[in-house]
Design an enzyme around this catalytic site. Structure first.
Site, PDB file in Angstrom:
ATOM      1  N   CYS A 206      54.973 -43.425  62.994  1.00  0.00           N
ATOM      2  CA  CYS A 206      54.959 -42.371  63.753  1.00  0.00           C
ATOM      3  C   CYS A 206      53.661 -41.168  63.649  1.00  0.00           C
ATOM      4  CB  CYS A 206      56.288 -41.580  63.511  1.00  0.00           C
ATOM      5  SG  CYS A 206      56.471 -39.465  63.891  1.00  0.00           S
ATOM      6  N   CYS A 209      54.074 -38.107  60.872  1.00  0.00           N
ATOM      7  CA  CYS A 209      54.729 -38.990  59.377  1.00  0.00           C
ATOM      8  C   CYS A 209      54.192 -40.470  58.992  1.00  0.00           C
ATOM      9  CB  CYS A 209      55.799 -38.386  59.078  1.00  0.00           C
ATOM     10  SG  CYS A 209      57.332 -39.661  59.495  1.00  0.00           S
ATOM     11  N   CYS A 228      61.719 -40.582  65.311  1.00  0.00           N
ATOM     12  CA  CYS A 228      61.712 -41.230  64.293  1.00  0.00           C
ATOM     13  C   CYS A 228      62.365 -40.139  64.219  1.00  0.00           C
ATOM     14  CB  CYS A 228      60.033 -40.308  63.915  1.00  0.00           C
ATOM     15  SG  CYS A 228      59.638 -40.435  62.031  1.00  0.00           S
ATOM     16  N   CYS A 231      60.978 -38.011  60.961  1.00  0.00           N
ATOM     17  CA  CYS A 231      60.180 -36.284  60.818  1.00  0.00           C
ATOM     18  C   CYS A 231      60.919 -35.753  62.524  1.00  0.00           C
ATOM     19  CB  CYS A 231      58.691 -36.529  60.860  1.00  0.00           C
ATOM     20  SG  CYS A 231      58.102 -36.696  62.456  1.00  0.00           S
ATOM     21  N   ASP A 356      36.493 -62.906  71.154  1.00  0.00           N
ATOM     22  CA  ASP A 356      37.615 -63.276  70.014  1.00  0.00           C
ATOM     23  C   ASP A 356      38.663 -64.002  71.712  1.00  0.00           C
ATOM     24  OD1 ASP A 356      38.946 -63.824  68.286  1.00  0.00           O
ATOM     25  OD2 ASP A 356      39.234 -61.401  68.263  1.00  0.00           O
TER      26      ASP A 356
END
Length: 450
Positions: A206, A209, A228, A231, A356
């Site tokens: 989130c 939070c 979430c 929150c 990579d």
């Protein structure tokens, strides 16, 4: 337009003419010449265009192609970069290669590399930014997903009046408070309760939070109807939606697109997202829903994206892969193919591919039934790396063929006993393969931009 700009553009157009007349193309060099002479010439080239920038990790090229098809139902002049040349110099070349009827405002739909958004936006001042998704990709260039988003935001913040069309199912696109008008699209599927994304998924914290996000439904990776529980942060309201998926095959998808029954001749759930993005842009530009659905139902091929090439009677499907999320979506798609097929994976590690290549170990190659395939090919500059990955996934030593170069894979493909082959290729490997096939007259060097 300054004298310097005029001179630079004349030089660039001459270089473009020469390269395309005598050297079979050159998508970025003319732009490089112009930028060296007049760094701000793109502003002069694009001043009479309304510009749409399409960016994000996966789906830029197809979303751009579909958006152009949809917008041409209403607009005659739509400039675009159909082959995916999405760096600043390539975009400069696109404007030099196209002419606009005097007295009419042009429309430019441009695929733009994430790291080039700010540079392009600074000169073209787009009317709209289209954000498809952000996944871990080319760590040597972009870093983590939040770093990539900051690169995009650097361009968005230069144009606070531009409309943002964003994938509402991607939490990252709802993580910043921006003054721009916003339009969100996404999937509107039945509530599956309280679920979570796979543990090996980026971007599920989130932004308010740092609690792990939960989902009412999760389409793939970090996409879906997120919320979430700590929150209350949640997915924004969606303006345009996919409401159901009826058919999901490698060569065809049918689905409810904002109340319209849509069908595209290309597979993968991720490509339904790309279609929805194109639909959203076209609707915001005044094209009707029926017109968009009709436009997107054609058979036109998109450069290197599930492009099917006939090689001596064999259907060779080329699919670009470049990061774990995209790769896994492709593997899921071909795993669901009910018909026999063979597989080739071509891995390069040039700058445009990402140096990579460790991301191949996050791909779920183990999901495929290699015993049912007549042949498996590992090729490209990094053929040893992809060969090892395929062996670990279950391909027997005597079942695996290798090609030290991309072009060496063509005779191996020609010898495969069955008539359907999926070729998964990184960007430069895809370009090398197409050029080699074009040299053998199996395909045109460039696709026509319909």
């Amino acid at each position: 337009m300054s004298i310097r700009d005029k001179f630079a553009i004349t030089v660039g157009k001459s270089a473009y003419w020469f390269l395309h007349t005598f050297r079979n193309g050159g998508s970025s060099f003319p732009g490089q010449l112009v930028e060296r002479i007049a760094p701000n010439a793109l502003a002069a080239l694009g001043k009479d265009y309304d510009t749409i920038i399409i960016t994000g990790t996966n789906g830029k090229t197809l979303t751009t192609a579909l958006t152009v098809k949809a917008l041409r139902q209403k607009y005659d002049q739509v400039l675009t970069n159909p082959t995916g040349s999405n760096m600043f110099q390539g975009i400069m070349t696109v404007f030099m290669a196209n002419s606009r009827r005097k007295g009419e405002k042009g429309l430019a739909v441009l695929e733009v590399d994430e790291a080039n958004v700010a540079h392009v936006a600074e000169q073209l001042h787009p009317k709209m930014f289209v954000l498809t998704n952000i996944f871990r990709d080319q760590m040597d260039r972009y870093g983590e997903i939040y770093t990539t988003y900051e690169k995009i935001l650097a361009g968005v913040k230069l144009c606070p009046e531009a409309t943002i069309v964003a994938n509402g199912d991607a939490p990252i696109f709802n993580s910043k408070d921006l003054p721009n008008p916003k339009v969100y699209y996404g999937f509107n599927l039945p509530d599956e309760g309280d679920t979570r994304a796979d543990v090996n998924t980026d971007g599920v914290l989130c932004p308010v939070c740092d609690h792990i996000l939960h989902y009412h439904f999760n389409t793939y990776a970090n996409l879906g109807n997120y919320f979430c529980p700590n929150c209350g942060f949640h997915r924004p309201a969606l303006k345009y939606t996919v409401n159901s998926v009826a058919t999901l095959l490698p060569t065809r998808s049918t689905f409810d697109l904002d109340g319209h029954q849509a069908s595209i001749n290309i597979g993968g759930l991720y490509n339904i997202y790309n279609t929805l993005a194109a639909y959203t842009v076209a609707r915001e530009f005044g094209v009707t829903g029926d017109q968009v659905v009709q436009a997107l139902s054609g058979d036109e091929t998109v450069f290197g994206r599930q492009e099917v090439i006939n090689v001596d009677g064999k259907k060779v499907t080329i699919i670009l892969v470049k990061n774990p999320v995209g790769l896994n979506q492709v593997l899921t798609m071909i795993h669901n193919d009910p018909q026999p097929y063979s597989l080739a994976v071509l891995l390069n590690s040039n700058y445009a591919d990402g140096i990579d290549t460790s991301w191949i170990w996050d791909g779920r190659f183990e999901d495929l039934d290699y015993a049912a395939m007549p042949a498996v090919i590992a090729g490209g500059h990094r053929y040893k790396d992809i060969a090892l990955r395929l062996k670990v996934a279950g391909v027997a030593d005597d079942h695996l063929q290798t090609a030290e170069n991309v072009t060496d894979a063509i005779p191996l493909i020609q010898q495969i006993p069955n008539d359907r082959i999926y070729v998964l290729a990184t960007y430069t490997a895809m370009l090398e393969l197409r050029k080699a096939l074009a040299d053998k007259n199996y395909v045109s060097q460039q696709l026509v931009n319909h």
